[in-house]
Write a protein that holds these residues in place. Structure first.
Motif, PDB file in Angstrom:
ATOM      1  N   ASP A 299     -45.357 -30.413 -34.687  1.00 15.74           N
ATOM      2  CA  ASP A 299     -45.078 -29.328 -35.636  1.00 15.74           C
ATOM      3  C   ASP A 299     -46.375 -28.657 -36.091  1.00 15.74           C
ATOM      4  O   ASP A 299     -46.439 -27.418 -36.200  1.00 15.74           O
ATOM      5  CB  ASP A 299     -44.329 -29.871 -36.852  1.00 15.74           C
ATOM      6  N   LYS A 300     -47.418 -29.455 -36.353  1.00 13.10           N
ATOM      7  CA  LYS A 300     -48.708 -28.890 -36.751  1.00 13.10           C
ATOM      8  C   LYS A 300     -49.292 -28.025 -35.645  1.00 13.10           C
ATOM      9  O   LYS A 300     -49.825 -26.938 -35.899  1.00 13.10           O
ATOM     10  CB  LYS A 300     -49.685 -30.013 -37.105  1.00 13.10           C
ATOM     11  N   ALA A 301     -49.216 -28.523 -34.407  1.00 21.02           N
ATOM     12  CA  ALA A 301     -49.765 -27.779 -33.276  1.00 21.02           C
ATOM     13  C   ALA A 301     -49.036 -26.453 -33.089  1.00 21.02           C
ATOM     14  O   ALA A 301     -49.664 -25.400 -32.899  1.00 21.02           O
ATOM     15  CB  ALA A 301     -49.681 -28.623 -32.006  1.00 21.02           C
ATOM     16  N   ILE A 302     -47.711 -26.489 -33.151  1.00 27.40           N
ATOM     17  CA  ILE A 302     -46.925 -25.263 -32.975  1.00 27.40           C
ATOM     18  C   ILE A 302     -47.207 -24.272 -34.102  1.00 27.40           C
ATOM     19  O   ILE A 302     -47.301 -23.055 -33.876  1.00 27.40           O
ATOM     20  CB  ILE A 302     -45.423 -25.609 -32.899  1.00 27.40           C
ATOM     21  N   HIS A 303     -47.389 -24.787 -35.314  1.00 29.80           N
ATOM     22  CA  HIS A 303     -47.710 -23.912 -36.457  1.00 29.80           C
ATOM     23  C   HIS A 303     -49.041 -23.199 -36.234  1.00 29.80           C
ATOM     24  O   HIS A 303     -49.157 -21.985 -36.485  1.00 29.80           O
ATOM     25  CB  HIS A 303     -47.759 -24.734 -37.740  1.00 29.80           C
ATOM     26  N   ILE A 304     -50.057 -23.943 -35.754  1.00 26.59           N
ATOM     27  CA  ILE A 304     -51.368 -23.334 -35.484  1.00 26.59           C
ATOM     28  C   ILE A 304     -51.252 -22.259 -34.408  1.00 26.59           C
ATOM     29  O   ILE A 304     -51.828 -21.165 -34.522  1.00 26.59           O
ATOM     30  CB  ILE A 304     -52.380 -24.417 -35.065  1.00 26.59           C
ATOM     31  N   ILE A 305     -50.501 -22.561 -33.369  1.00 27.66           N
ATOM     32  CA  ILE A 305     -50.325 -21.606 -32.257  1.00 27.66           C
ATOM     33  C   ILE A 305     -49.657 -20.327 -32.756  1.00 27.66           C
ATOM     34  O   ILE A 305     -50.089 -19.212 -32.431  1.00 27.66           O
ATOM     35  CB  ILE A 305     -49.513 -22.270 -31.128  1.00 27.66           C
ATOM     36  N   GLU A 306     -48.603 -20.486 -33.534  1.00 25.96           N
ATOM     37  CA  GLU A 306     -47.884 -19.309 -34.030  1.00 25.96           C
ATOM     38  C   GLU A 306     -48.745 -18.502 -34.997  1.00 25.96           C
ATOM     39  O   GLU A 306     -48.726 -17.264 -34.978  1.00 25.96           O
ATOM     40  CB  GLU A 306     -46.586 -19.762 -34.704  1.00 25.96           C
ATOM     41  N   LYS A 307     -49.506 -19.179 -35.820  1.00 24.02           N
ATOM     42  CA  LYS A 307     -50.320 -18.484 -36.819  1.00 24.02           C
ATOM     43  C   LYS A 307     -51.468 -17.710 -36.177  1.00 24.02           C
ATOM     44  O   LYS A 307     -51.842 -16.624 -36.644  1.00 24.02           O
ATOM     45  CB  LYS A 307     -50.870 -19.483 -37.834  1.00 24.02           C
ATOM     46  N   THR A 308     -52.040 -18.250 -35.077  1.00 24.00           N
ATOM     47  CA  THR A 308     -53.150 -17.557 -34.409  1.00 24.00           C
ATOM     48  C   THR A 308     -52.659 -16.458 -33.486  1.00 24.00           C
ATOM     49  O   THR A 308     -53.446 -15.602 -33.068  1.00 24.00           O
ATOM     50  CB  THR A 308     -54.003 -18.546 -33.602  1.00 24.00           C
ATOM     51  N   GLY A 309     -51.381 -16.479 -33.147  1.00 24.92           N
ATOM     52  CA  GLY A 309     -50.821 -15.415 -32.335  1.00 24.92           C
ATOM     53  C   GLY A 309     -51.072 -15.538 -30.843  1.00 24.92           C
ATOM     54  O   GLY A 309     -50.859 -14.582 -30.092  1.00 24.92           O
ATOM     55  N   ILE A 310     -51.494 -16.696 -30.376  1.00 23.10           N
ATOM     56  CA  ILE A 310     -51.758 -16.875 -28.955  1.00 23.10           C
ATOM     57  C   ILE A 310     -50.462 -17.142 -28.195  1.00 23.10           C
ATOM     58  O   ILE A 310     -49.533 -17.772 -28.723  1.00 23.10           O
ATOM     59  CB  ILE A 310     -52.754 -18.046 -28.724  1.00 23.10           C
TER      60      ILE A 310
END
Length: 453
Positions: A299-310
């Motif tokens: 969940d943390k990894a997916i949140h970072i990915i979504e927040k950075t827009g990659i």
């Protein structure tokens, strides 16, 4: 040409037993003699220019050697020391091999660059991945290593003291590791406490930076992936290598926040490159065992990915073989969740863990990375070649990419081409380099294939 200097039969030394190799290893009875030996070894004119040469002293100690003597006897221990000495003599650019104590050795390495030195010290550390065999006994050993630069303004005497401090730090923080000297080791402490405090500050104050090491597809000669590797740019100590602070981060629990920083920064850097229209490669990010086993990791990894827009398809998570074998049902659920988001999964250091091939077929993986310990002697060890071949064929059967790590010699590359290995990574192609160097290479080659001949 390599400049190799060996010093033998000195008045203050005796040679080590009955070594069968071409050269002999000097054994000294007093540590102050080491200073004279180093001075004589680096004094002759070398094949590399003094302006570019780099000399490092390594002090190496066999972990738990007294238990070997106690279990098998001193004769067995002596034979082991002989074989250790013989292996150490095989290291390229090694100007001196000295036995400085019952189970301690000193090595002097002189090379043309820091990158080459890093590769050589790595070779020394992994000389002991393979067992020793004598008197119908198989023995695996671990070693602790401390290193220090001997280049001005550091004197030989200072370098010896610094290498000793680094060796002590290696043994006191768990053994079986290599520690390069830095000024924090001057504080006998508190060393670990202070470093942990400063590492916490480093994460907050952006002292960390990412280096990138390319991965090459052999069939096309194209770079297809960049592996993100963290470095600590300390404000007073300079660049601290990961083998000095990653173990501390894992032990202290800082690896979770450190891992999140690495993933976030790798994602942001990829977005910057895409916006600039350059470096359209996948980015590989290492996931530590502590991270992967953290309940909220996915969940943390997916949140970072979504927040950075990659776009997640640009990401690959490298997970060690041992990490994914802890809890099969949970592992499969986490991997499937990540894959459903478009993230690729590779198994790092494959071949040295204890995975079950029966479970392997259930993992949604995209890549197997052959551990460098099999690649480093592939040109001269038929067992390493056989294991490498088996992993490559396994990868083909599973329809996944296979990467050979630690490729440093052209002879290794030629053999890997014959084995139908699809991809390589290592110092032969490039060491880990900064963002600036990666972008400069892009400008130089204009994103054309990089051919190795």
């Amino acid at each position: 040409m390599k400049s190799v200097w060996r010093l033998f039969h000195l008045a203050t030394a005796t040679t080590l037993g009955t070594l069968r190799s071409t050269h002999q290893v000097t054994r000294i009875h007093h540590r102050h003699n080491l200073q004279d030996l180093i001075h004589k070894a680096i004094r002759p004119p070398r094949s590399v220019s003094s302006a570019s040469s780099s000399c490092v002293l390594l002090m190496l100690d066999i972990d738990r050697f007294r238990h070997i003597n106690a279990s098998f006897g001193y004769r067995y221990g002596d034979l082991l020391l002989h074989q250790v000495a013989e292996r150490l003599q095989t290291v390229p650019h090694c100007d001196l091999v000295v036995q400085t104590g019952d189970d301690e050795f000193g090595l002097l390495l002189c090379t043309e660059s820091q990158e080459q030195m890093a590769s050589l010290t790595y070779q020394v550390q992994h000389l002991f991945d393979k067992p020793f065999l004598f008197m119908e006994q198989i023995c695996y050993i671990n070693v602790s290593i401390g290193t220090s630069q001997i280049n001005p303004p550091v004197s030989i005497e200072q370098a010896m003291q610094q290498a000793d401090r680094a060796l002590l730090a290696a043994k006191q923080t768990g053994k079986n590791k290599l520690v390069a000297y830095h000024s924090l080791l001057q504080q006998p402490f508190t060393n670990q406490v202070q470093m942990e405090t400063e590492l916490r500050q480093a994460i907050i104050e952006n002292q960390l930076m990412l280096y990138y090491q390319p991965r090459l597809e052999l069939s096309t000669g194209n770079i297809i992936c960049l592996e993100a590797l963290v470095r600590w740019n300390h404000p007073t100590l300079g660049l601290i290598p990961p083998n000095e602070f990653i173990p501390l981060a894992e032990e202290s629990g800082l690896i979770l926040s450190l891992g999140e920083w690495v993933l976030r920064e790798a994602c942001l850097q990829k977005v910057r490159w895409l916006e600039a229209g350059i470096l359209n490669y996948q980015i590989a990010v290492n996931i530590s065992p502590c991270q992967f086993q953290d309940e909220g990791f996915s969940d943390k990894a997916i949140h970072i990915i979504e927040k950075t827009g990659i776009d997640p398809s640009y990401l690959e998570f490298e997970i060690t073989e041992s990490s994914i074998m802890q809890n099969m049902e949970t592992t499969i659920a986490v991997l499937e969740k990540l894959c459903n988001k478009g993230i690729s999964i590779s198994i790092d250091d494959f071949g040295i863990g204890y995975s079950s091939l029966n479970y392997l077929k259930h993992f949604p993986i995209h890549c197997l990375k052959i551990d460098r310990s099999f690649v480093q002697n592939i040109q001269c060890n038929k067992d390493d070649l056989a294991i490498t071949n088996a992993i490559i064929h396994l990868g083909h059967a599973l329809n996944v990419q296979v990467v050979a790590e630690g490729v440093e010699e052209l002879s290794q590359l030629e053999i890997l081409k014959e084995t139908t290995c699809t991809t390589i990574q290592g110092y032969l192609l490039s060491p880990p380099v900064s963002v600036y160097e990666i972008e400069r290479s892009f400008d130089q080659y204009n994103n054309r294939p990089v051919m190795i001949s």
